[in-house]
Design an enzyme around this catalytic site. Structure first.
Site, PDB file in Angstrom:
ATOM      1  CG  HIS A   1      -2.182   0.734   0.907  1.00  0.00           C
ATOM      2  ND1 HIS A   1      -3.624   0.427   1.168  1.00  0.00           N
ATOM      3  CD2 HIS A   1      -2.234   2.181   0.791  1.00  0.00           C
ATOM      4  CE1 HIS A   1      -4.329   1.574   0.983  1.00  0.00           C
ATOM      5  NE2 HIS A   1      -3.825   2.428   0.494  1.00  0.00           N
TER       6      HIS A   1
ATOM      7  CD  GLU B   1      -6.534   3.214  -4.527  1.00  0.00           C
ATOM      8  OE1 GLU B   1      -7.557   3.354  -4.087  1.00  0.00           O
ATOM      9  OE2 GLU B   1      -5.608   4.175  -4.156  1.00  0.00           O
TER      10      GLU B   1
ATOM     11  CG  ASN C   1      -9.759   0.318  -3.350  1.00  0.00           C
ATOM     12  OD1 ASN C   1     -10.307  -0.583  -2.772  1.00  0.00           O
ATOM     13  ND2 ASN C   1      -8.568   0.943  -3.107  1.00  0.00           N
TER      14      ASN C   1
END
Length: 476
Positions: A122, A167, A302
Protein backbone atom coordinates in the site's frame (compact mmCIF):
# COMPACT_ATOMS: atom_id res chain seq x y z
CA UNK A 1 -37.14 -3.83 10.11
CA UNK A 2 -39.69 -2.20 7.84
CA UNK A 3 -40.96 -3.41 4.49
CA UNK A 4 -38.23 -1.49 2.63
CA UNK A 5 -35.36 -3.22 4.41
CA UNK A 6 -33.08 -5.19 2.09
CA UNK A 7 -30.82 -7.93 3.37
CA UNK A 8 -27.35 -9.00 2.30
CA UNK A 9 -26.39 -12.58 1.34
CA UNK A 10 -25.22 -14.81 4.15
CA UNK A 11 -21.67 -15.01 2.77
CA UNK A 12 -21.28 -11.22 2.45
CA UNK A 13 -18.47 -9.79 4.62
CA UNK A 14 -18.60 -6.39 6.30
CA UNK A 15 -15.25 -4.82 7.03
CA UNK A 16 -13.12 -1.71 7.19
CA UNK A 17 -9.72 -0.87 5.80
CA UNK A 18 -6.50 0.96 6.70
CA UNK A 19 -2.92 1.15 5.42
CA UNK A 20 0.34 0.76 7.30
CA UNK A 21 1.94 4.16 6.71
CA UNK A 22 -1.32 5.98 7.34
CA UNK A 23 -1.89 4.61 10.84
CA UNK A 24 1.07 2.74 12.32
CA UNK A 25 3.49 5.46 13.32
CA UNK A 26 6.62 4.04 14.99
CA UNK A 27 8.31 5.07 11.77
CA UNK A 28 11.83 4.29 12.92
CA UNK A 29 11.20 1.84 15.77
CA UNK A 30 12.28 -1.80 15.99
CA UNK A 31 14.38 -1.74 12.86
CA UNK A 32 12.02 -0.04 10.41
CA UNK A 33 13.78 2.27 7.94
CA UNK A 34 12.52 4.96 5.58
CA UNK A 35 9.93 4.31 2.90
CA UNK A 36 9.36 6.58 -0.06
CA UNK A 37 6.65 8.32 1.96
CA UNK A 38 9.02 9.09 4.81
CA UNK A 39 11.27 10.75 2.25
CA UNK A 40 8.53 12.43 0.20
CA UNK A 41 6.80 13.92 3.23
CA UNK A 42 10.02 15.80 3.97
CA UNK A 43 10.24 17.38 0.51
CA UNK A 44 9.24 21.05 0.87
CA UNK A 45 5.73 21.59 -0.49
CA UNK A 46 5.01 17.90 -1.10
CA UNK A 47 2.50 17.40 1.73
CA UNK A 48 0.02 19.89 3.14
CA UNK A 49 1.47 21.48 6.31
CA UNK A 50 4.58 19.29 5.85
CA UNK A 51 2.78 16.54 7.80
CA UNK A 52 4.36 13.09 8.00
CA UNK A 53 3.48 9.62 9.25
CA UNK A 54 6.08 9.38 11.99
CA UNK A 55 3.35 8.99 14.64
CA UNK A 56 0.03 9.04 12.72
CA UNK A 57 -2.50 7.06 14.79
CA UNK A 58 0.25 5.23 16.67
CA UNK A 59 -1.49 1.97 15.79
CA UNK A 60 1.83 0.20 16.38
CA UNK A 61 1.27 0.73 20.10
CA UNK A 62 -2.55 0.94 20.12
CA UNK A 63 -3.41 -2.08 17.96
CA UNK A 64 -5.13 -3.99 20.78
CA UNK A 65 -7.38 -1.02 21.48
CA UNK A 66 -8.09 -0.69 17.77
CA UNK A 67 -9.00 -4.36 17.36
CA UNK A 68 -11.32 -4.03 20.36
CA UNK A 69 -13.04 -1.14 18.54
CA UNK A 70 -13.43 -3.32 15.46
CA UNK A 71 -15.08 -6.00 17.55
CA UNK A 72 -17.34 -3.42 19.18
CA UNK A 73 -18.48 -2.29 15.72
CA UNK A 74 -19.15 -5.88 14.69
CA UNK A 75 -16.64 -5.95 11.84
CA UNK A 76 -16.26 -9.38 10.30
CA UNK A 77 -13.02 -8.64 8.49
CA UNK A 78 -10.23 -6.08 8.58
CA UNK A 79 -8.13 -5.07 5.60
CA UNK A 80 -4.68 -3.85 6.61
CA UNK A 81 -1.30 -3.62 4.93
CA UNK A 82 2.13 -4.76 5.98
CA UNK A 83 4.99 -2.30 5.65
CA UNK A 84 7.75 -3.42 3.32
CA UNK A 85 10.08 -1.03 5.16
CA UNK A 86 9.25 -2.70 8.46
CA UNK A 87 9.48 -6.30 7.25
CA UNK A 88 12.57 -5.94 5.03
CA UNK A 89 14.13 -2.56 5.87
CA UNK A 90 15.96 -1.05 2.88
CA UNK A 91 14.79 -4.15 0.96
CA UNK A 92 17.47 -6.07 2.83
CA UNK A 93 17.31 -8.99 5.26
CA UNK A 94 14.16 -9.86 7.19
CA UNK A 95 13.51 -7.78 10.30
CA UNK A 96 12.02 -10.19 12.82
CA UNK A 97 10.84 -7.42 15.13
CA UNK A 98 8.83 -5.96 12.28
CA UNK A 99 7.24 -9.29 11.47
CA UNK A 100 6.49 -9.84 15.15
CA UNK A 101 4.21 -6.80 15.13
CA UNK A 102 2.08 -8.30 12.35
CA UNK A 103 2.02 -11.65 14.12
CA UNK A 104 0.64 -9.94 17.22
CA UNK A 105 -1.91 -8.02 15.17
CA UNK A 106 -3.15 -11.12 13.34
CA UNK A 107 -3.37 -13.09 16.58
CA UNK A 108 -5.42 -10.27 18.13
CA UNK A 109 -7.76 -10.22 15.12
CA UNK A 110 -8.28 -13.97 15.17
CA UNK A 111 -8.96 -13.92 18.92
CA UNK A 112 -11.69 -11.34 18.18
CA UNK A 113 -13.15 -13.52 15.38
CA UNK A 114 -12.19 -10.93 12.77
CA UNK A 115 -10.86 -12.23 9.45
CA UNK A 116 -7.46 -10.69 8.58
CA UNK A 117 -7.29 -9.41 4.98
CA UNK A 118 -3.68 -8.62 4.18
CA UNK A 119 -2.40 -6.19 1.54
CA UNK A 120 1.29 -6.49 0.74
CA UNK A 121 1.89 -3.14 -0.93
CA UNK A 122 0.00 0.00 0.00
CA UNK A 123 2.53 2.47 -1.42
CA UNK A 124 5.37 2.29 1.13
CA UNK A 125 8.27 0.96 -0.95
CA UNK A 126 11.63 1.19 0.86
CA UNK A 127 13.38 4.45 -0.04
CA UNK A 128 16.58 2.49 -0.68
CA UNK A 129 14.84 0.75 -3.59
CA UNK A 130 13.59 4.06 -4.98
CA UNK A 131 17.18 5.25 -4.99
CA UNK A 132 18.02 2.23 -7.18
CA UNK A 133 15.26 3.07 -9.67
CA UNK A 134 12.03 2.32 -7.79
CA UNK A 135 9.07 0.91 -9.66
CA UNK A 136 10.62 2.14 -12.91
CA UNK A 137 13.31 -0.52 -12.49
CA UNK A 138 12.73 -4.22 -13.19
CA UNK A 139 14.92 -5.15 -10.23
CA UNK A 140 12.03 -4.31 -7.90
CA UNK A 141 10.08 -7.34 -9.12
CA UNK A 142 12.47 -9.83 -7.52
CA UNK A 143 12.69 -7.75 -4.36
CA UNK A 144 8.89 -7.67 -4.06
CA UNK A 145 8.65 -11.45 -4.36
CA UNK A 146 11.29 -11.82 -1.62
CA UNK A 147 9.28 -9.52 0.61
CA UNK A 148 6.04 -11.37 -0.19
CA UNK A 149 7.48 -14.73 0.80
CA UNK A 150 8.94 -13.28 4.00
CA UNK A 151 5.47 -12.14 5.05
CA UNK A 152 4.05 -15.54 4.10
CA UNK A 153 6.72 -17.28 6.18
CA UNK A 154 5.40 -15.42 9.22
CA UNK A 155 1.66 -15.31 8.56
CA UNK A 156 0.83 -17.93 5.97
CA UNK A 157 -0.60 -20.32 8.55
CA UNK A 158 -3.11 -17.75 9.83
CA UNK A 159 -3.95 -15.45 6.91
CA UNK A 160 -6.12 -16.78 4.09
CA UNK A 161 -6.79 -13.60 2.09
CA UNK A 162 -3.83 -11.94 0.37
CA UNK A 163 -3.91 -8.82 -1.79
CA UNK A 164 -0.71 -8.07 -3.68
CA UNK A 165 -1.11 -4.41 -4.68
CA UNK A 166 -3.33 -1.55 -3.65
CA UNK A 167 -4.23 0.86 -6.46
CA UNK A 168 -1.32 0.46 -8.89
CA UNK A 169 -2.69 3.45 -10.85
CA UNK A 170 -1.75 5.61 -7.87
CA UNK A 171 1.64 3.93 -7.41
CA UNK A 172 2.49 4.54 -11.06
CA UNK A 173 0.77 7.41 -12.83
CA UNK A 174 -0.13 9.52 -9.78
CA UNK A 175 3.32 8.96 -8.31
CA UNK A 176 5.73 8.75 -11.26
CA UNK A 177 3.92 10.79 -13.93
CA UNK A 178 1.96 13.39 -11.95
CA UNK A 179 4.35 13.74 -9.02
CA UNK A 180 1.39 14.11 -6.65
CA UNK A 181 2.38 11.08 -4.53
CA UNK A 182 5.72 9.60 -3.52
CA UNK A 183 8.29 9.49 -5.00
CA UNK A 184 7.11 12.62 -6.80
CA UNK A 185 8.52 12.09 -10.30
CA UNK A 186 6.88 13.76 -13.31
CA UNK A 187 7.71 11.43 -16.20
CA UNK A 188 5.37 9.66 -18.61
CA UNK A 189 8.09 7.10 -19.28
CA UNK A 190 8.60 6.31 -15.60
CA UNK A 191 4.85 6.07 -15.01
CA UNK A 192 4.48 3.52 -17.79
CA UNK A 193 7.44 1.49 -16.54
CA UNK A 194 6.16 1.64 -12.97
CA UNK A 195 2.70 0.44 -13.98
CA UNK A 196 4.16 -2.54 -15.81
CA UNK A 197 6.52 -3.52 -13.02
CA UNK A 198 3.74 -3.22 -10.43
CA UNK A 199 1.56 -5.58 -12.45
CA UNK A 200 4.45 -7.94 -13.11
CA UNK A 201 5.32 -7.99 -9.39
CA UNK A 202 1.67 -8.80 -8.68
CA UNK A 203 1.71 -11.74 -11.08
CA UNK A 204 5.01 -13.10 -9.80
CA UNK A 205 3.81 -12.82 -6.19
CA UNK A 206 0.55 -14.63 -6.97
CA UNK A 207 2.49 -17.45 -8.61
CA UNK A 208 4.93 -17.70 -5.70
CA UNK A 209 2.18 -17.74 -3.08
CA UNK A 210 0.08 -20.24 -5.00
CA UNK A 211 3.10 -22.53 -5.29
CA UNK A 212 3.46 -22.32 -1.51
CA UNK A 213 -0.23 -22.94 -0.75
CA UNK A 214 -2.89 -23.52 -3.40
CA UNK A 215 -5.66 -22.92 -0.85
CA UNK A 216 -4.85 -19.22 -0.38
CA UNK A 217 -7.30 -16.60 -1.63
CA UNK A 218 -5.22 -14.31 -3.84
CA UNK A 219 -6.12 -11.05 -5.50
CA UNK A 220 -5.30 -7.45 -6.30
CA UNK A 221 -7.09 -4.18 -5.53
CA UNK A 222 -7.63 -1.53 -8.23
CA UNK A 223 -9.05 1.95 -7.88
CA UNK A 224 -11.58 2.30 -10.70
CA UNK A 225 -14.01 4.89 -11.97
CA UNK A 226 -17.10 5.31 -14.11
CA UNK A 227 -16.22 7.64 -16.99
CA UNK A 228 -19.33 9.13 -18.62
CA UNK A 229 -19.48 11.47 -21.62
CA UNK A 230 -21.25 14.76 -20.92
CA UNK A 231 -23.18 14.33 -24.19
CA UNK A 232 -23.76 10.71 -25.10
CA UNK A 233 -24.39 11.72 -28.73
CA UNK A 234 -21.25 13.83 -29.12
CA UNK A 235 -18.24 11.89 -30.53
CA UNK A 236 -15.81 14.35 -28.92
CA UNK A 237 -17.28 13.80 -25.44
CA UNK A 238 -17.44 10.05 -26.05
CA UNK A 239 -13.74 10.05 -26.93
CA UNK A 240 -12.86 12.02 -23.80
CA UNK A 241 -14.64 9.41 -21.67
CA UNK A 242 -12.92 6.59 -23.61
CA UNK A 243 -9.50 8.06 -22.90
CA UNK A 244 -10.07 8.41 -19.16
CA UNK A 245 -11.69 4.97 -18.90
CA UNK A 246 -8.76 3.43 -20.76
CA UNK A 247 -6.05 5.17 -18.74
CA UNK A 248 -7.73 4.65 -15.37
CA UNK A 249 -9.46 1.30 -15.75
CA UNK A 250 -8.41 -0.53 -18.90
CA UNK A 251 -4.67 -0.07 -18.48
CA UNK A 252 -4.83 -2.40 -15.46
CA UNK A 253 -7.93 -4.54 -16.04
CA UNK A 254 -7.02 -5.58 -19.59
CA UNK A 255 -3.56 -7.00 -18.74
CA UNK A 256 -4.92 -8.78 -15.66
CA UNK A 257 -7.89 -10.41 -17.37
CA UNK A 258 -7.20 -10.30 -21.11
CA UNK A 259 -3.41 -10.61 -21.11
CA UNK A 260 -2.89 -7.44 -23.15
CA UNK A 261 -2.64 -3.69 -22.85
CA UNK A 262 -5.45 -1.74 -24.58
CA UNK A 263 -4.21 -0.91 -28.09
CA UNK A 264 -6.20 2.32 -28.38
CA UNK A 265 -4.55 3.72 -25.24
CA UNK A 266 -1.11 2.65 -26.46
CA UNK A 267 -1.86 4.66 -29.61
CA UNK A 268 -2.99 7.65 -27.54
CA UNK A 269 0.18 7.50 -25.44
CA UNK A 270 2.39 7.25 -28.52
CA UNK A 271 0.87 10.44 -29.91
CA UNK A 272 1.88 12.23 -26.71
CA UNK A 273 5.33 10.73 -26.07
CA UNK A 274 6.63 8.19 -28.60
CA UNK A 275 9.96 7.78 -26.80
CA UNK A 276 8.22 6.90 -23.55
CA UNK A 277 6.11 4.27 -25.30
CA UNK A 278 9.19 2.79 -26.98
CA UNK A 279 10.93 2.49 -23.60
CA UNK A 280 7.84 0.85 -22.14
CA UNK A 281 7.57 -1.61 -25.04
CA UNK A 282 11.18 -2.65 -24.50
CA UNK A 283 10.38 -3.24 -20.81
CA UNK A 284 7.50 -5.62 -21.61
CA UNK A 285 9.38 -8.89 -22.07
CA UNK A 286 8.10 -12.06 -23.69
CA UNK A 287 5.98 -13.92 -21.15
CA UNK A 288 5.33 -10.90 -18.91
CA UNK A 289 1.67 -10.66 -19.82
CA UNK A 290 1.21 -14.37 -19.16
CA UNK A 291 2.53 -13.78 -15.65
CA UNK A 292 0.40 -10.69 -15.13
CA UNK A 293 -2.76 -12.53 -16.22
CA UNK A 294 -2.24 -15.41 -13.77
CA UNK A 295 -5.79 -16.33 -12.65
CA UNK A 296 -7.10 -14.59 -9.52
CA UNK A 297 -9.35 -15.72 -6.69
CA UNK A 298 -10.64 -12.21 -5.97
CA UNK A 299 -10.63 -8.71 -7.37
CA UNK A 300 -10.82 -5.74 -5.03
CA UNK A 301 -12.43 -2.55 -6.33
CA UNK A 302 -11.88 0.82 -4.69
CA UNK A 303 -14.53 3.37 -5.66
CA UNK A 304 -14.87 6.96 -4.50
CA UNK A 305 -16.48 8.86 -7.37
CA UNK A 306 -17.15 8.84 -11.09
CA UNK A 307 -16.28 11.37 -13.78
CA UNK A 308 -18.41 13.34 -16.24
CA UNK A 309 -16.20 14.27 -19.16
CA UNK A 310 -16.24 16.49 -22.19
CA UNK A 311 -13.92 17.23 -25.06
CA UNK A 312 -15.17 20.81 -25.15
CA UNK A 313 -14.23 23.65 -22.79
CA UNK A 314 -17.43 24.87 -21.17
CA UNK A 315 -18.74 26.90 -18.25
CA UNK A 316 -18.83 24.81 -15.10
CA UNK A 317 -16.01 22.51 -16.19
CA UNK A 318 -14.00 21.29 -13.20
CA UNK A 319 -10.27 20.73 -13.04
CA UNK A 320 -8.77 17.26 -12.73
CA UNK A 321 -10.11 15.89 -9.39
CA UNK A 322 -7.04 13.67 -8.95
CA UNK A 323 -4.73 16.54 -7.99
CA UNK A 324 -4.11 17.72 -4.43
CA UNK A 325 -4.86 21.34 -3.64
CA UNK A 326 -2.40 22.78 -1.19
CA UNK A 327 0.70 21.06 -2.55
CA UNK A 328 3.26 23.82 -3.06
CA UNK A 329 5.32 22.16 -5.78
CA UNK A 330 5.17 21.51 -9.50
CA UNK A 331 2.97 18.57 -10.47
CA UNK A 332 1.50 17.29 -13.72
CA UNK A 333 -1.55 15.39 -14.92
CA UNK A 334 -1.63 11.69 -13.98
CA UNK A 335 -3.11 11.01 -17.42
CA UNK A 336 -0.46 10.98 -20.17
CA UNK A 337 -3.22 11.64 -22.71
CA UNK A 338 -5.10 14.50 -21.07
CA UNK A 339 -5.10 17.41 -23.49
CA UNK A 340 -8.60 18.49 -24.43
CA UNK A 341 -10.32 16.55 -21.62
CA UNK A 342 -12.53 18.56 -19.26
CA UNK A 343 -14.26 17.43 -16.05
CA UNK A 344 -17.83 18.71 -16.00
CA UNK A 345 -19.87 19.89 -13.01
CA UNK A 346 -23.18 18.07 -12.73
CA UNK A 347 -24.56 19.44 -9.49
CA UNK A 348 -24.01 16.37 -7.29
CA UNK A 349 -23.12 16.77 -3.60
CA UNK A 350 -19.40 16.82 -2.92
CA UNK A 351 -17.23 15.56 -0.08
CA UNK A 352 -14.51 17.58 1.63
CA UNK A 353 -12.13 16.19 -1.00
CA UNK A 354 -14.19 17.91 -3.69
CA UNK A 355 -15.28 14.50 -4.98
CA UNK A 356 -18.82 13.98 -6.20
CA UNK A 357 -21.10 11.62 -4.29
CA UNK A 358 -22.36 9.16 -6.90
CA UNK A 359 -23.55 5.84 -5.40
CA UNK A 360 -25.20 4.57 -8.59
CA UNK A 361 -21.78 4.76 -10.23
CA UNK A 362 -20.63 1.95 -7.94
CA UNK A 363 -23.47 -0.27 -9.13
CA UNK A 364 -22.61 0.35 -12.77
CA UNK A 365 -18.90 -0.11 -12.14
CA UNK A 366 -19.39 -3.51 -10.50
CA UNK A 367 -21.64 -4.60 -13.35
CA UNK A 368 -19.26 -3.40 -16.02
CA UNK A 369 -16.14 -4.98 -14.48
CA UNK A 370 -17.87 -8.35 -14.11
CA UNK A 371 -19.26 -8.24 -17.65
CA UNK A 372 -16.19 -6.99 -19.51
CA UNK A 373 -13.26 -8.25 -17.44
CA UNK A 374 -13.48 -10.37 -14.30
CA UNK A 375 -16.19 -12.87 -15.30
CA UNK A 376 -16.67 -15.40 -12.51
CA UNK A 377 -13.98 -13.97 -10.22
CA UNK A 378 -15.61 -12.78 -6.98
CA UNK A 379 -15.55 -9.02 -6.43
CA UNK A 380 -15.06 -7.10 -3.20
CA UNK A 381 -15.49 -3.38 -2.60
CA UNK A 382 -12.17 -3.01 -0.80
CA UNK A 383 -12.40 0.76 -0.29
CA UNK A 384 -15.28 3.21 -0.34
CA UNK A 385 -15.57 6.22 1.91
CA UNK A 386 -15.87 9.96 2.30
CA UNK A 387 -14.01 12.79 3.97
CA UNK A 388 -16.08 15.49 5.64
CA UNK A 389 -15.18 18.38 7.92
CA UNK A 390 -16.33 16.75 11.14
CA UNK A 391 -17.55 18.91 13.98
CA UNK A 392 -16.78 17.68 17.50
CA UNK A 393 -19.65 18.21 19.91
CA UNK A 394 -19.96 18.11 23.66
CA UNK A 395 -18.09 15.19 25.16
CA UNK A 396 -16.22 14.61 21.91
CA UNK A 397 -19.19 13.20 20.00
CA UNK A 398 -19.11 13.46 16.19
CA UNK A 399 -22.49 13.72 14.47
CA UNK A 400 -21.42 13.01 10.86
CA UNK A 401 -24.78 12.47 9.22
CA UNK A 402 -23.36 13.03 5.73
CA UNK A 403 -20.86 10.20 6.12
CA UNK A 404 -23.52 7.90 7.59
CA UNK A 405 -25.72 8.61 4.55
CA UNK A 406 -22.76 8.04 2.20
CA UNK A 407 -22.15 4.66 3.83
CA UNK A 408 -25.79 3.58 3.63
CA UNK A 409 -26.20 4.72 0.03
CA UNK A 410 -23.08 2.95 -1.21
CA UNK A 411 -23.94 -0.25 0.63
CA UNK A 412 -27.36 -0.05 -1.04
CA UNK A 413 -25.62 0.47 -4.40
CA UNK A 414 -23.50 -2.61 -3.73
CA UNK A 415 -26.65 -4.57 -2.95
CA UNK A 416 -28.20 -3.30 -6.21
CA UNK A 417 -25.33 -4.93 -8.10
CA UNK A 418 -25.69 -8.18 -6.14
CA UNK A 419 -29.42 -8.30 -6.87
CA UNK A 420 -28.63 -7.84 -10.54
CA UNK A 421 -26.41 -10.90 -10.56
CA UNK A 422 -22.92 -9.58 -9.79
CA UNK A 423 -20.91 -11.78 -7.41
CA UNK A 424 -19.91 -9.17 -4.81
CA UNK A 425 -18.88 -10.80 -1.54
CA UNK A 426 -17.80 -7.98 0.74
CA UNK A 427 -17.51 -4.29 1.52
CA UNK A 428 -14.71 -2.53 3.38
CA UNK A 429 -15.38 1.05 4.49
CA UNK A 430 -12.44 3.44 4.12
CA UNK A 431 -11.35 4.09 6.67
CA UNK A 432 -11.68 2.49 10.07
CA UNK A 433 -10.26 5.64 11.62
CA UNK A 434 -9.05 9.09 10.68
CA UNK A 435 -5.45 8.90 9.53
CA UNK A 436 -2.61 10.36 7.50
CA UNK A 437 -4.24 11.13 4.16
CA UNK A 438 -1.08 11.06 2.02
CA UNK A 439 -0.38 14.42 0.30
CA UNK A 440 -3.29 15.94 2.26
CA UNK A 441 -1.53 15.18 5.55
CA UNK A 442 -3.96 15.30 8.47
CA UNK A 443 -6.35 17.78 6.84
CA UNK A 444 -8.91 15.23 5.65
CA UNK A 445 -10.79 12.80 7.86
CA UNK A 446 -12.32 9.64 6.37
CA UNK A 447 -12.79 7.56 9.52
CA UNK A 448 -15.87 6.14 11.16
CA UNK A 449 -13.73 6.47 14.30
CA UNK A 450 -12.32 9.90 15.15
CA UNK A 451 -8.69 10.13 16.21
CA UNK A 452 -7.46 13.02 18.33
CA UNK A 453 -3.88 13.19 17.08
CA UNK A 454 -2.68 15.01 20.20
CA UNK A 455 -4.00 12.47 22.69
CA UNK A 456 -4.55 9.41 20.43
CA UNK A 457 -8.04 9.11 21.88
CA UNK A 458 -10.45 7.16 19.63
CA UNK A 459 -14.16 8.10 19.44
CA UNK A 460 -16.71 6.17 17.40
CA UNK A 461 -18.62 8.62 15.19
CA UNK A 462 -22.31 8.55 14.29
CA UNK A 463 -21.32 6.84 11.03
CA UNK A 464 -19.56 4.12 12.98
CA UNK A 465 -22.68 3.49 15.05
CA UNK A 466 -24.73 3.40 11.86
CA UNK A 467 -22.35 0.87 10.30
CA UNK A 468 -22.52 -1.27 13.45
CA UNK A 469 -26.33 -1.25 13.18
CA UNK A 470 -26.22 -2.27 9.50
CA UNK A 471 -23.79 -5.08 10.27
CA UNK A 472 -25.92 -6.35 13.16
CA UNK A 473 -29.06 -6.31 10.97
CA UNK A 474 -27.17 -7.43 7.84
CA UNK A 475 -29.50 -5.08 6.01
CA UNK A 476 -30.00 -1.57 4.66
Amino acid sequence: MDAMTRTFPENFLFGAATAAYQIEGAAFEDGRTASIWDAFSRVPGAVVNADNGDVACDHYHHYREDVALMKELGLQTYRFSTSWSRVRPDAGPVNEKGLDFYKRLVDELLAADIVPWLTLHHWDMPQALEERGGWASREVVDRFVEYTLSVHDALGDRVQHWTTMNEPWCSSFLSYTAGVHAPGRTSIRDGLLAAHHLLLSHGRAVQALRERDASLDLGITLNLTVADPADVDDPVDIDAARRIDGQFNGWFLAPLFHGEYPSDIVRDFREVDAEAVSAWQEAVHDGDLDVISTPLDALGINYYHGELLSGHPQPGAEGDPHKTEGQDRQTASPFPSHEGIHWVERGLPRTAMGWEVQPEGLTRLLQRVAKDYSGDVPLYVTENGAAYDDAVGDGGAVADAERAAFLRDHLAATLDAIEQGVDVRGYFYWSLMDNYEWAWGYQKRFGIVRVDYDTQQRTVKQSGREYARIIADRAV
